[in-house]
Design a protein around this motif. Structure first.
Motif, PDB file in Angstrom:
ATOM      1  N   SER A 165       4.030  -3.238 -10.508  1.00 37.29           N
ATOM      2  CA  SER A 165       2.775  -4.301 -10.225  1.00 37.29           C
ATOM      3  C   SER A 165       2.112  -4.184  -8.977  1.00 37.29           C
ATOM      4  CB  SER A 165       3.192  -5.680 -10.591  1.00 37.29           C
ATOM      5  OG  SER A 165       4.003  -6.240  -9.297  1.00 37.29           O
ATOM      6  N   PHE A 166       2.602  -3.785  -7.962  1.00 42.03           N
ATOM      7  CA  PHE A 166       1.908  -3.481  -6.713  1.00 42.03           C
ATOM      8  C   PHE A 166       1.089  -2.198  -6.555  1.00 42.03           C
ATOM      9  CE2 PHE A 166       5.563  -6.463  -6.062  1.00 42.03           C
ATOM     10  CZ  PHE A 166       4.959  -7.335  -5.098  1.00 42.03           C
ATOM     11  N   LEU A 167       1.230  -1.273  -7.642  1.00 41.62           N
ATOM     12  CA  LEU A 167       0.960  -0.121  -6.870  1.00 41.62           C
ATOM     13  C   LEU A 167      -0.759  -0.074  -7.248  1.00 41.62           C
ATOM     14  CD1 LEU A 167       1.271   3.035  -6.734  1.00 41.62           C
ATOM     15  CD2 LEU A 167       1.594   3.248  -9.404  1.00 41.62           C
ATOM     16  N   PRO A 168      -1.501  -0.684  -8.308  1.00 44.59           N
ATOM     17  CA  PRO A 168      -2.885  -0.336  -8.306  1.00 44.59           C
ATOM     18  C   PRO A 168      -3.903  -1.128  -7.283  1.00 44.59           C
ATOM     19  CG  PRO A 168      -2.032  -1.195 -10.425  1.00 44.59           C
ATOM     20  CD  PRO A 168      -0.805  -1.295  -9.573  1.00 44.59           C
ATOM     21  N   TRP A 169      -3.156  -2.190  -6.925  1.00 43.00           N
ATOM     22  CA  TRP A 169      -4.029  -2.784  -5.491  1.00 43.00           C
ATOM     23  C   TRP A 169      -3.617  -1.684  -4.246  1.00 43.00           C
ATOM     24  CZ3 TRP A 169      -7.801  -6.168  -5.073  1.00 43.00           C
ATOM     25  CH2 TRP A 169      -7.942  -7.150  -6.366  1.00 43.00           C
ATOM     26  N   ASN A 170      -2.474  -1.545  -4.219  1.00 44.83           N
ATOM     27  CA  ASN A 170      -2.304  -0.686  -2.871  1.00 44.83           C
ATOM     28  C   ASN A 170      -3.135   0.603  -2.833  1.00 44.83           C
ATOM     29  OD1 ASN A 170      -0.459  -2.014  -1.348  1.00 44.83           O
ATOM     30  ND2 ASN A 170       1.321  -1.282  -2.017  1.00 44.83           N
ATOM     31  N   CYS A 171      -3.369   1.140  -4.272  1.00 45.26           N
ATOM     32  CA  CYS A 171      -4.306   2.366  -4.199  1.00 45.26           C
ATOM     33  C   CYS A 171      -5.697   2.070  -3.960  1.00 45.26           C
ATOM     34  CB  CYS A 171      -4.366   2.807  -5.927  1.00 45.26           C
ATOM     35  SG  CYS A 171      -2.562   3.862  -6.042  1.00 45.26           S
ATOM     36  N   ARG A 172      -6.015   1.135  -3.809  1.00 39.53           N
ATOM     37  CA  ARG A 172      -7.472   0.706  -3.572  1.00 39.53           C
ATOM     38  C   ARG A 172      -7.702   0.066  -1.960  1.00 39.53           C
ATOM     39  NH1 ARG A 172     -10.607   2.825  -6.217  1.00 39.53           N
ATOM     40  NH2 ARG A 172     -12.243   1.166  -6.323  1.00 39.53           N
ATOM     41  N   LEU A 173      -6.453   0.247  -1.349  1.00 37.85           N
ATOM     42  CA  LEU A 173      -6.437  -0.450   0.271  1.00 37.85           C
ATOM     43  C   LEU A 173      -7.444   0.296   1.243  1.00 37.85           C
ATOM     44  CD1 LEU A 173      -5.106  -2.657   1.604  1.00 37.85           C
ATOM     45  CD2 LEU A 173      -3.110  -1.326   2.386  1.00 37.85           C
ATOM     46  N   ASP A 174      -7.390   1.495   0.960  1.00 40.03           N
ATOM     47  CA  ASP A 174      -8.270   2.476   1.748  1.00 40.03           C
ATOM     48  C   ASP A 174      -9.799   1.584   2.028  1.00 40.03           C
ATOM     49  OD1 ASP A 174      -8.519   3.488  -0.555  1.00 40.03           O
ATOM     50  OD2 ASP A 174      -8.871   5.551   0.227  1.00 40.03           O
ATOM     51  N   PRO A 185      -3.577   4.007   5.089  1.00 38.15           N
ATOM     52  CA  PRO A 185      -3.843   2.498   5.669  1.00 38.15           C
ATOM     53  C   PRO A 185      -2.186   2.066   5.422  1.00 38.15           C
ATOM     54  CG  PRO A 185      -4.680   2.634   3.325  1.00 38.15           C
ATOM     55  CD  PRO A 185      -4.703   3.986   4.032  1.00 38.15           C
ATOM     56  N   LEU A 186      -1.184   2.900   4.678  1.00 36.79           N
ATOM     57  CA  LEU A 186       0.152   2.283   4.873  1.00 36.79           C
ATOM     58  C   LEU A 186       1.068   3.047   5.795  1.00 36.79           C
ATOM     59  CD1 LEU A 186       0.643   2.398   0.693  1.00 36.79           C
ATOM     60  CD2 LEU A 186      -0.083   0.396   2.271  1.00 36.79           C
ATOM     61  N   ALA A 187       0.605   3.951   6.681  1.00 41.01           N
ATOM     62  CA  ALA A 187       1.093   4.641   7.601  1.00 41.01           C
ATOM     63  C   ALA A 187       1.951   3.861   8.433  1.00 41.01           C
ATOM     64  CB  ALA A 187       0.106   5.615   8.294  1.00 41.01           C
TER      65      ALA A 187
END
Length: 255
Positions: A165-174, A185-187
């Motif tokens: 459930s967390f994956l789609p939003w984290n893919c848009r974070l940049d 942005p997750l580094a």
């Protein structure tokens, strides 16, 4: 024989792809009714979801119409995950999964969404609002990074619907936080970063993104959500500053 579930969605937003991802993982037949974001508050979609948000599903196997992505995911798990691929039988683990799904819906989705809004879409520049939500995104990621310390997955020893459930939003974070193309942005959150990369390698995610990119292209959009013909954030911000009429004229000129 299971009839396909109809999924109503607008391709750019992250929430719909949480549902598609679970459907792909469970290999439940489905069909997509894709429409433009401009029509999300209009009929016929508001006849499906009066709140005018995506996604929504219509399941002919149970005669159920359902909206809110978290509720849809819990429904799909209860009805279609008979082999417990993405969940567990154990009482404690089941409720921990629901806890993290609610954490995604109450924390990640709203904070990321508001960060994106005040970074790109608000009609005036409000540095204090932008800073607040950028800080909340980083606070949220810090919490998640701590939860994942020494763990591969949020609950138990396998990837579950809560993780996905967390994956789609984290893919848009940049894009939401306007990071340069060469910066992850997750580094600074290594546990989240490695967890995120593990999920991105799943065949279900790759398939979902192939579908998404095709639907975006049909609507004149690139995979990053920007209209075709726009190649960087500065151009996109200039586009957003135009009136709706001028935006449409610009889009028509690109086709």
């Amino acid at each position: 024989m299971t009839k396909p579930i109809t999924v109503w969605l607008t391709p750019p937003g992250p929430n719909s792809w949480k549902v598609i991802l679970v459907l792909e993982e469970l290999q439940v037949p489905y069909e997509i009714k894709a429409f433009k974001h401009d029509d999300v508050k209009k009929t016929p979609y508001t006849d499906i979801n009066p709140n005018g948000r995506v996604p929504a599903i219509v399941d002919p196997n149970t005669n159920l119409t359902l909206w809110e992505s978290g509720a849809i995911i819990q429904y799909l798990e209860e009805v279609y995950d008979t082999e417990k691929k993405l969940t567990y039988d154990n009482l404690n683990e089941r409720h921990q999964l629901n806890q993290f799904l609610h954490f995604q819906m109450s924390g990640q989705g709203p904070y990321y969404g508001q960060a994106g809004w005040f970074t790109h879409l608000h009609h005036e520049d409000l540095p204090s609002a932008r800073t607040r939500y950028h800080n909340e995104v980083h606070r949220f990621l810090g919490v998640l990074n701590g939860i994942l310390e020494g763990k591969q997955w949020l609950v138990g020893d396998k990837c579950t619907f809560a993780d996905l459930s967390f994956l789609p939003w984290n893919c848009r974070l940049d894009i939401l936080l306007k990071y340069p193309d060469d910066v992850d942005p997750l580094a600074e959150f290594p546990n989240v970063q490695s967890w995120h990369h593990r999920m991105r390698e799943r065949p279900s995610w790759k398939r979902a993104m192939e579908i998404r990119d095709g639907l975006m292209s049909d609507q004149g959009l690139q995979p990053n959500g920007m209209p075709k013909g726009i190649y960087n954030m500065a151009q996109y911000e200039d586009f957003l500053a135009k009136s709706p009429e001028d935006q449409q004229k610009w889009l028509d000129a690109q086709s």
